[in-house]
Enzyme design. Structure first.
Site, PDB file in Angstrom:
ATOM      1  N   GLY A   9       0.817  -1.203   0.000  1.00  0.00           N
ATOM      2  CA  GLY A   9       0.000   0.000   0.000  1.00  0.00           C
ATOM      3  C   GLY A   9       0.854   1.257   0.000  1.00  0.00           C
ATOM      4  N   ASN A  51      -1.291  -0.130  -5.442  1.00  0.00           N
ATOM      5  CA  ASN A  51      -2.300   0.041  -4.406  1.00  0.00           C
ATOM      6  C   ASN A  51      -2.059   1.375  -3.702  1.00  0.00           C
ATOM      7  OD1 ASN A  51      -3.195  -0.296  -1.400  1.00  0.00           O
ATOM      8  ND2 ASN A  51      -4.319  -1.871  -2.514  1.00  0.00           N
ATOM      9  N   CYS A  86      -8.705   0.191   4.462  1.00  0.00           N
ATOM     10  CA  CYS A  86      -7.725  -0.301   5.423  1.00  0.00           C
ATOM     11  C   CYS A  86      -8.215  -0.085   6.857  1.00  0.00           C
ATOM     12  CB  CYS A  86      -6.379   0.393   5.232  1.00  0.00           C
ATOM     13  SG  CYS A  86      -5.088  -0.232   6.314  1.00  0.00           S
ATOM     14  N   LYS A 133     -10.888  -0.965  -4.062  1.00  0.00           N
ATOM     15  CA  LYS A 133     -10.855  -2.093  -3.127  1.00  0.00           C
ATOM     16  C   LYS A 133     -11.853  -1.853  -2.001  1.00  0.00           C
ATOM     17  CE  LYS A 133      -7.581  -5.164  -0.803  1.00  0.00           C
ATOM     18  NZ  LYS A 133      -6.137  -5.453  -0.595  1.00  0.00           N
ATOM     19  N   VAL A 148     -12.578  -9.014  -0.795  1.00  0.00           N
ATOM     20  CA  VAL A 148     -12.700  -8.009   0.243  1.00  0.00           C
ATOM     21  C   VAL A 148     -11.358  -7.798   0.916  1.00  0.00           C
ATOM     22  CG1 VAL A 148     -15.117  -8.519   0.732  1.00  0.00           C
ATOM     23  CG2 VAL A 148     -13.355  -9.721   2.012  1.00  0.00           C
ATOM     24  N   ASN A 149     -11.244  -6.623   1.563  1.00  0.00           N
ATOM     25  CA  ASN A 149     -10.106  -6.356   2.421  1.00  0.00           C
ATOM     26  C   ASN A 149     -10.365  -7.047   3.772  1.00  0.00           C
ATOM     27  OD1 ASN A 149      -7.755  -5.209   3.540  1.00  0.00           O
ATOM     28  ND2 ASN A 149      -8.093  -3.283   2.466  1.00  0.00           N
ATOM     29  N   GLY A 204      -8.934 -15.246   2.221  1.00  0.00           N
ATOM     30  CA  GLY A 204      -8.712 -16.587   2.744  1.00  0.00           C
ATOM     31  C   GLY A 204      -8.408 -17.649   1.720  1.00  0.00           C
TER      32      GLY A 204
END
Length: 307
Positions: A46, A99, A129, A164, A190-191, A243
Protein backbone atom coordinates in the site's frame (compact mmCIF):
# COMPACT_ATOMS: atom_id res chain seq x y z
CA UNK A 1 -4.03 -27.18 -22.91
CA UNK A 2 -6.33 -24.88 -20.88
CA UNK A 3 -6.00 -21.16 -21.52
CA UNK A 4 -5.57 -19.32 -18.20
CA UNK A 5 -5.38 -15.84 -19.74
CA UNK A 6 -7.83 -13.19 -18.56
CA UNK A 7 -8.26 -9.74 -20.09
CA UNK A 8 -9.99 -6.97 -18.15
CA UNK A 9 -10.03 -3.28 -19.05
CA UNK A 10 -7.74 -4.03 -22.02
CA UNK A 11 -5.05 -5.38 -19.69
CA UNK A 12 -3.93 -8.95 -20.34
CA UNK A 13 -3.21 -11.19 -17.34
CA UNK A 14 -1.39 -14.42 -18.23
CA UNK A 15 -3.42 -16.13 -15.48
CA UNK A 16 -5.95 -15.01 -12.84
CA UNK A 17 -3.59 -15.08 -9.83
CA UNK A 18 -2.47 -11.76 -8.29
CA UNK A 19 -0.62 -11.33 -5.02
CA UNK A 20 -2.53 -9.06 -2.64
CA UNK A 21 -1.26 -5.72 -1.41
CA UNK A 22 0.79 -5.82 1.77
CA UNK A 23 1.62 -9.52 1.50
CA UNK A 24 4.17 -9.59 -1.31
CA UNK A 25 6.05 -6.33 -0.86
CA UNK A 26 7.30 -5.25 -4.27
CA UNK A 27 8.32 -8.77 -5.22
CA UNK A 28 11.98 -8.72 -4.26
CA UNK A 29 11.84 -11.18 -1.37
CA UNK A 30 9.60 -13.68 -3.15
CA UNK A 31 11.74 -13.58 -6.29
CA UNK A 32 14.24 -15.62 -4.25
CA UNK A 33 11.71 -18.47 -4.16
CA UNK A 34 10.21 -18.45 -7.67
CA UNK A 35 9.92 -16.38 -10.82
CA UNK A 36 7.15 -13.78 -10.25
CA UNK A 37 6.74 -13.46 -14.03
CA UNK A 38 4.73 -16.70 -13.78
CA UNK A 39 1.99 -14.81 -11.92
CA UNK A 40 -0.88 -12.90 -13.42
CA UNK A 41 -0.02 -9.79 -11.47
CA UNK A 42 1.28 -8.16 -8.29
CA UNK A 43 -0.53 -5.58 -6.19
CA UNK A 44 2.08 -3.38 -4.55
CA UNK A 45 2.54 -2.68 -0.89
CA UNK A 46 0.00 0.00 0.00
CA UNK A 47 1.43 3.34 -1.14
CA UNK A 48 0.81 6.75 0.38
CA UNK A 49 1.85 10.14 -0.94
CA UNK A 50 4.64 10.44 1.62
CA UNK A 51 6.71 7.86 3.45
CA UNK A 52 4.84 6.22 6.32
CA UNK A 53 6.42 4.40 9.24
CA UNK A 54 3.32 2.44 10.17
CA UNK A 55 1.94 1.52 13.57
CA UNK A 56 3.98 1.02 16.72
CA UNK A 57 3.82 -2.04 18.93
CA UNK A 58 2.77 -5.53 17.90
CA UNK A 59 1.76 -5.69 14.24
CA UNK A 60 0.88 -9.34 13.66
CA UNK A 61 -1.06 -11.75 15.86
CA UNK A 62 -2.20 -15.24 14.95
CA UNK A 63 -5.74 -16.28 15.75
CA UNK A 64 -7.82 -19.39 15.04
CA UNK A 65 -7.58 -20.02 11.28
CA UNK A 66 -6.55 -16.44 10.69
CA UNK A 67 -4.18 -13.54 11.13
CA UNK A 68 -4.73 -10.14 12.71
CA UNK A 69 -2.55 -7.35 11.40
CA UNK A 70 -1.99 -3.75 12.38
CA UNK A 71 0.77 -2.70 10.01
CA UNK A 72 -0.55 0.80 9.42
CA UNK A 73 0.43 1.10 5.75
CA UNK A 74 4.18 1.30 6.32
CA UNK A 75 5.68 2.18 2.93
CA UNK A 76 8.42 4.31 1.31
CA UNK A 77 6.03 6.80 -0.31
CA UNK A 78 5.08 7.19 -3.97
CA UNK A 79 8.23 9.03 -5.12
CA UNK A 80 10.55 6.43 -3.61
CA UNK A 81 8.43 3.66 -5.11
CA UNK A 82 8.68 5.18 -8.57
CA UNK A 83 12.44 5.68 -8.29
CA UNK A 84 13.57 2.60 -6.38
CA UNK A 85 10.97 -0.17 -6.71
CA UNK A 86 9.11 0.25 -10.00
CA UNK A 87 12.17 -0.37 -12.26
CA UNK A 88 12.67 -3.72 -10.52
CA UNK A 89 8.99 -4.62 -10.75
CA UNK A 90 8.89 -3.93 -14.48
CA UNK A 91 11.62 -6.53 -14.95
CA UNK A 92 9.26 -9.13 -13.49
CA UNK A 93 7.12 -8.96 -16.63
CA UNK A 94 3.76 -9.25 -14.92
CA UNK A 95 0.84 -6.85 -14.46
CA UNK A 96 1.48 -4.20 -11.79
CA UNK A 97 -1.37 -2.85 -9.68
CA UNK A 98 -0.31 0.18 -7.64
CA UNK A 99 -2.30 0.04 -4.41
CA UNK A 100 -2.88 3.61 -3.21
CA UNK A 101 -3.99 4.70 0.26
CA UNK A 102 -4.23 8.07 1.94
CA UNK A 103 -5.20 10.04 4.99
CA UNK A 104 -7.27 12.59 3.10
CA UNK A 105 -8.68 13.18 -0.38
CA UNK A 106 -5.84 15.50 -1.41
CA UNK A 107 -3.26 12.82 -0.60
CA UNK A 108 -5.06 10.32 -2.81
CA UNK A 109 -5.27 12.76 -5.70
CA UNK A 110 -1.62 13.78 -5.56
CA UNK A 111 -0.45 10.18 -5.29
CA UNK A 112 -2.53 9.09 -8.29
CA UNK A 113 -1.31 12.05 -10.35
CA UNK A 114 2.30 11.04 -9.67
CA UNK A 115 1.56 7.47 -10.79
CA UNK A 116 -0.33 8.45 -13.94
CA UNK A 117 2.70 8.74 -16.19
CA UNK A 118 4.58 5.72 -14.86
CA UNK A 119 4.77 2.17 -16.19
CA UNK A 120 2.22 0.72 -13.75
CA UNK A 121 -0.76 -0.95 -15.42
CA UNK A 122 -3.60 -0.20 -13.00
CA UNK A 123 -4.38 1.65 -9.80
CA UNK A 124 -6.08 -0.15 -6.92
CA UNK A 125 -7.65 2.48 -4.71
CA UNK A 126 -7.57 1.37 -1.09
CA UNK A 127 -10.52 2.90 0.74
CA UNK A 128 -10.73 -0.02 3.11
CA UNK A 129 -7.72 -0.30 5.42
CA UNK A 130 -8.92 -1.02 8.99
CA UNK A 131 -5.69 -0.27 10.86
CA UNK A 132 -4.87 3.34 10.15
CA UNK A 133 -6.08 6.22 12.29
CA UNK A 134 -7.43 8.31 9.41
CA UNK A 135 -8.48 7.82 5.82
CA UNK A 136 -8.61 4.32 4.41
CA UNK A 137 -11.32 2.61 6.38
CA UNK A 138 -13.14 5.88 6.99
CA UNK A 139 -13.83 6.19 3.27
CA UNK A 140 -14.93 2.57 2.93
CA UNK A 141 -17.82 2.45 5.41
CA UNK A 142 -20.44 4.84 4.07
CA UNK A 143 -21.38 4.86 0.40
CA UNK A 144 -21.67 8.65 0.31
CA UNK A 145 -18.03 9.01 1.40
CA UNK A 146 -16.83 6.42 -1.11
CA UNK A 147 -18.76 8.09 -3.92
CA UNK A 148 -16.97 11.36 -3.35
CA UNK A 149 -13.44 10.01 -3.26
CA UNK A 150 -13.94 7.66 -6.22
CA UNK A 151 -15.45 10.42 -8.33
CA UNK A 152 -12.61 12.83 -7.52
CA UNK A 153 -9.87 10.24 -8.14
CA UNK A 154 -11.48 9.04 -11.38
CA UNK A 155 -11.41 12.62 -12.68
CA UNK A 156 -7.58 12.72 -12.49
CA UNK A 157 -6.71 9.05 -12.99
CA UNK A 158 -5.24 8.04 -16.36
CA UNK A 159 -4.99 4.34 -15.51
CA UNK A 160 -7.76 1.75 -15.15
CA UNK A 161 -9.19 2.35 -11.66
CA UNK A 162 -9.93 -0.56 -9.33
CA UNK A 163 -11.60 0.27 -6.03
CA UNK A 164 -10.85 -2.09 -3.13
CA UNK A 165 -13.91 -2.58 -0.92
CA UNK A 166 -14.10 -3.10 2.81
CA UNK A 167 -16.24 -5.96 4.17
CA UNK A 168 -16.99 -3.58 7.04
CA UNK A 169 -19.07 -1.34 4.76
CA UNK A 170 -22.60 -0.67 5.93
CA UNK A 171 -23.90 -2.47 2.85
CA UNK A 172 -21.35 -4.13 0.58
CA UNK A 173 -23.65 -4.31 -2.47
CA UNK A 174 -24.73 -0.70 -2.13
CA UNK A 175 -21.10 0.29 -1.66
CA UNK A 176 -20.11 -1.56 -4.83
CA UNK A 177 -22.91 0.05 -6.84
CA UNK A 178 -21.97 3.50 -5.54
CA UNK A 179 -18.32 3.08 -6.50
CA UNK A 180 -19.22 1.88 -9.99
CA UNK A 181 -21.66 4.75 -10.41
CA UNK A 182 -18.88 7.15 -9.41
CA UNK A 183 -16.43 5.80 -11.99
CA UNK A 184 -14.77 2.62 -10.71
CA UNK A 185 -13.65 0.55 -13.69
CA UNK A 186 -13.36 -2.59 -11.55
CA UNK A 187 -13.72 -3.71 -7.95
CA UNK A 188 -11.56 -5.80 -5.67
CA UNK A 189 -13.02 -7.38 -2.55
CA UNK A 190 -12.70 -8.01 0.24
CA UNK A 191 -10.11 -6.36 2.42
CA UNK A 192 -9.67 -7.45 6.04
CA UNK A 193 -12.44 -7.54 8.62
CA UNK A 194 -12.24 -5.42 11.76
CA UNK A 195 -11.18 -7.52 14.73
CA UNK A 196 -9.25 -7.41 17.97
CA UNK A 197 -7.35 -9.59 20.44
CA UNK A 198 -6.76 -9.20 24.18
CA UNK A 199 -3.69 -10.18 26.15
CA UNK A 200 -5.29 -11.69 29.25
CA UNK A 201 -2.07 -11.51 31.27
CA UNK A 202 -1.45 -7.85 30.52
CA UNK A 203 -5.21 -7.27 30.64
CA UNK A 204 -5.22 -5.01 27.62
CA UNK A 205 -5.63 -5.20 23.81
CA UNK A 206 -2.77 -6.83 21.93
CA UNK A 207 -2.58 -3.95 19.44
CA UNK A 208 -1.83 -0.33 20.26
CA UNK A 209 -4.68 0.70 17.96
CA UNK A 210 -6.98 -1.88 19.63
CA UNK A 211 -8.64 -2.72 16.31
CA UNK A 212 -6.78 -4.71 13.66
CA UNK A 213 -7.53 -6.37 10.32
CA UNK A 214 -8.52 -10.05 10.25
CA UNK A 215 -7.57 -12.19 7.25
CA UNK A 216 -6.95 -15.84 6.46
CA UNK A 217 -9.08 -18.97 5.98
CA UNK A 218 -11.58 -17.93 8.66
CA UNK A 219 -12.96 -15.11 6.48
CA UNK A 220 -13.29 -17.08 3.24
CA UNK A 221 -16.97 -18.12 3.46
CA UNK A 222 -18.04 -14.54 4.18
CA UNK A 223 -15.76 -13.04 1.53
CA UNK A 224 -17.04 -15.58 -0.99
CA UNK A 225 -20.63 -14.65 -0.21
CA UNK A 226 -19.87 -10.96 -0.66
CA UNK A 227 -18.17 -11.53 -4.02
CA UNK A 228 -21.18 -13.56 -5.13
CA UNK A 229 -23.63 -10.82 -4.12
CA UNK A 230 -21.62 -7.99 -5.66
CA UNK A 231 -21.03 -9.87 -8.91
CA UNK A 232 -24.78 -10.15 -9.40
CA UNK A 233 -25.27 -6.42 -8.79
CA UNK A 234 -22.58 -4.84 -11.01
CA UNK A 235 -21.22 -5.42 -14.50
CA UNK A 236 -17.60 -4.29 -14.02
CA UNK A 237 -14.78 -6.82 -13.54
CA UNK A 238 -14.27 -8.21 -10.05
CA UNK A 239 -11.10 -9.33 -8.30
CA UNK A 240 -12.02 -11.66 -5.45
CA UNK A 241 -10.00 -12.37 -2.33
CA UNK A 242 -10.27 -13.47 1.26
CA UNK A 243 -8.71 -16.59 2.74
CA UNK A 244 -7.59 -18.24 -0.48
CA UNK A 245 -5.21 -21.03 0.52
CA UNK A 246 -5.21 -23.34 -2.50
CA UNK A 247 -6.51 -23.70 -6.05
CA UNK A 248 -9.87 -24.99 -4.83
CA UNK A 249 -10.49 -21.74 -2.98
CA UNK A 250 -9.48 -19.78 -6.08
CA UNK A 251 -11.88 -21.77 -8.26
CA UNK A 252 -14.68 -21.08 -5.78
CA UNK A 253 -14.13 -17.34 -6.08
CA UNK A 254 -14.15 -17.56 -9.86
CA UNK A 255 -17.35 -19.60 -9.78
CA UNK A 256 -18.82 -16.97 -7.42
CA UNK A 257 -18.20 -14.28 -10.05
CA UNK A 258 -14.56 -13.17 -9.87
CA UNK A 259 -12.61 -12.48 -13.05
CA UNK A 260 -9.32 -12.60 -11.13
CA UNK A 261 -8.29 -13.51 -7.59
CA UNK A 262 -5.76 -12.22 -5.08
CA UNK A 263 -3.80 -14.23 -2.53
CA UNK A 264 -2.86 -12.50 0.71
CA UNK A 265 -2.12 -14.12 4.07
CA UNK A 266 -1.29 -17.42 2.40
CA UNK A 267 1.95 -15.85 1.18
CA UNK A 268 3.19 -15.74 4.78
CA UNK A 269 2.52 -19.43 5.33
CA UNK A 270 3.87 -20.73 2.03
CA UNK A 271 5.94 -18.37 -0.14
CA UNK A 272 5.22 -20.62 -3.12
CA UNK A 273 1.45 -20.56 -2.66
CA UNK A 274 0.65 -18.24 -5.58
CA UNK A 275 2.53 -20.40 -8.06
CA UNK A 276 0.97 -23.52 -6.54
CA UNK A 277 -2.48 -22.00 -7.12
CA UNK A 278 -1.66 -21.19 -10.77
CA UNK A 279 -0.55 -24.77 -11.37
CA UNK A 280 -3.53 -26.14 -9.46
CA UNK A 281 -6.02 -24.13 -11.51
CA UNK A 282 -4.42 -25.34 -14.74
CA UNK A 283 -4.51 -28.97 -13.61
CA UNK A 284 -8.17 -28.63 -12.52
CA UNK A 285 -9.17 -27.12 -15.85
CA UNK A 286 -7.36 -29.85 -17.75
CA UNK A 287 -8.99 -32.58 -15.67
CA UNK A 288 -12.46 -31.04 -16.00
CA UNK A 289 -12.17 -30.25 -19.70
CA UNK A 290 -12.43 -26.49 -19.13
CA UNK A 291 -10.75 -24.56 -21.91
CA UNK A 292 -11.34 -20.99 -20.72
CA UNK A 293 -12.00 -19.60 -17.25
CA UNK A 294 -14.96 -17.71 -18.70
CA UNK A 295 -16.74 -21.09 -18.89
CA UNK A 296 -17.00 -21.27 -15.10
CA UNK A 297 -16.96 -17.59 -14.10
CA UNK A 298 -20.08 -16.87 -12.05
CA UNK A 299 -21.48 -20.33 -12.67
CA UNK A 300 -22.48 -20.69 -9.02
CA UNK A 301 -25.09 -18.00 -9.60
CA UNK A 302 -26.64 -19.83 -12.52
CA UNK A 303 -28.73 -22.97 -12.78
CA UNK A 304 -26.42 -25.85 -13.61
CA UNK A 305 -26.82 -29.55 -13.12
CA UNK A 306 -24.23 -32.26 -13.47
CA UNK A 307 -24.93 -35.97 -13.85
Amino acid sequence: MPNLEVTILDVLFKNPVITASGTFGFGREYAEYFDPSLLGGISTKGLTLNKKDGNKGIRLHETASGLLNSIGLQNPGVDAFIQDELPFMKQLETVILANVGGGCLDDYLKAVEKLNDTAIDMIELNISCPNVSSGGMAFGIKSVDAEKIVKEVKAVCKKPLIVKLSPNAENIVQMAESCVHSGADALSLVNTFSGMAIDILKRKPVFNNTIAGLSGPCIKPIALRMVHEVSKAVTVPIIGMGGIMDYRDAIEFIMAGSDLIQIGSGNFINPMISLDVVNGIEAFMDEQGIKQLSEIKGIAGKECFFN
